[in-house]
Design a protein around this motif. Structure first.
Motif: not given
Length: 309
Positions: A66-82
């Motif tokens: 809330e209150g953010a004008d822009v979201l920069y999303n870098t979330y990801w995973v390189r590989f599956a684990r567990g």
């Protein structure tokens, strides 16, 4: 056009996110980060507000956005684990986008990868394509940035290649090594992303550096840039993967996965679009030769083990 006043960056204490946050702070933007690691060293001296990235609590995510004008999303995973699979990462990304929409975020800048496609046979590129489709359906203006092979301060791949070249007299090359790569500097990537966050409307663009080279040429570039005499040995991908796996066992890490090798050998880390970055890998190596590869950087140590995985 000036950048909006308030931004949220996922993973600002990580790799790509740190470069984005640094660029935003230089522009006077107020930055908050969503992070899974509250114990990670703060490279910004307290100038970045910290909130948890808990994808199981959409209400908390909405409050943090809330209150953010822009979201920069870098979330990801390189590989599956567990229990963390690519499907889970796709679901988490969708939850984040929906929370951003609920919070009234004005724009989402999302980091994908070149040649992402929801029908790809490679789970990494397939998942990235699925995330792009989720973003395009959420109803918030977006910019999708598709980088090639990213290098820069905090890099794992180029650093660990240099680490191996410093320690072993020979270096295994997967097959002929003639498959192309087009490295892009993380600082140039951040500049492109922040510019996209300063404009309205939707866009999809690649992020690629000025030079396209074979992977073997990249290895020779690192070798000569560090003044080393390591010899490149071309061997079958299966044997090279086995040797890479041995290094991983010794270092208690995942060095490369079969899918990453397949994507690399298929030339997926290049772009047909004009280059967007101006920093060459060769010049960056020359400027950073003294420290590059001095220490091994563990993917599991950086992004997995803090969460009991």
């Amino acid at each position: 056009m000036p950048h909006p006043e308030r931004a949220v960056v996922t993973g600002a204490f990580g790799y790509t996110g740190r470069h984005v946050a640094r660029r935003l702070l230089d522009l006077g933007v107020r930055v908050r980060t969503l992070t899974r690691r509250r114990d990670r060293a703060d490279a910004f001296g307290g100038r970045v507000e910290v909130a948890p990235a808990d994808f199981t609590d959409r209400a908390e995510l909405r409050g943090s956005l809330e209150g953010a004008d822009v979201l920069y999303n870098t979330y990801w995973v390189r590989f599956a684990r567990g229990q963390t699979t690519f499907n889970v990462a796709v679901k988490n990304s969708k939850t984040l986008f929906e929370a951003a929409a609920d919070a009234g975020v004005g724009k989402i800048v999302h980091f994908s990868v070149t040649n992402a496609a929801s029908d790809s046979r490679l789970p990494y590129f397939k998942g990235k394509g699925q995330v792009e489709e989720s973003l395009q359906c959420v109803g918030v203006p977006y910019a999708i940035i598709r980088p090639t092979l990213v290098f820069g301060d905090g890099d794992i791949l180029i650093n660990n290649i240099a680490w191996a070249l410093r320690r072993f007299p020979v270096f295994p090359v997967y097959g002929g090594g003639d498959y192309p790569v087009q490295p892009v500097y993380a600082g140039d990537l951040a500049t492109q992303a922040v510019a996209a966050g300063s404009h309205g409307g939707n866009s999809v663009s690649d992020a690629a550096g000025p030079d396209t080279m074979s992977f073997a040429s990249l290895l020779r570039l690192v070798t000569t840039g560090l003044g080393l005499g390591s010899r490149l040995v071309h061997i079958s991908p299966s044997v090279a993967f086995a040797l890479t796996g041995l290094v991983g066992l010794v270092m208690r890490d995942v060095v490369l996965t079969r899918d990453e090798i397949a994507g690399l050998m298929a030339g997926l880390l290049t772009s047909d679009a004009p280059p967007t970055g101006s920093t060459s890998l060769s010049s960056w190596i020359r400027q950073n030769a003294d420290g590059l590869g001095r220490k091994y950087v563990s993917e599991l140590g950086r992004n997995w083990r803090p969460f009991g995985q």
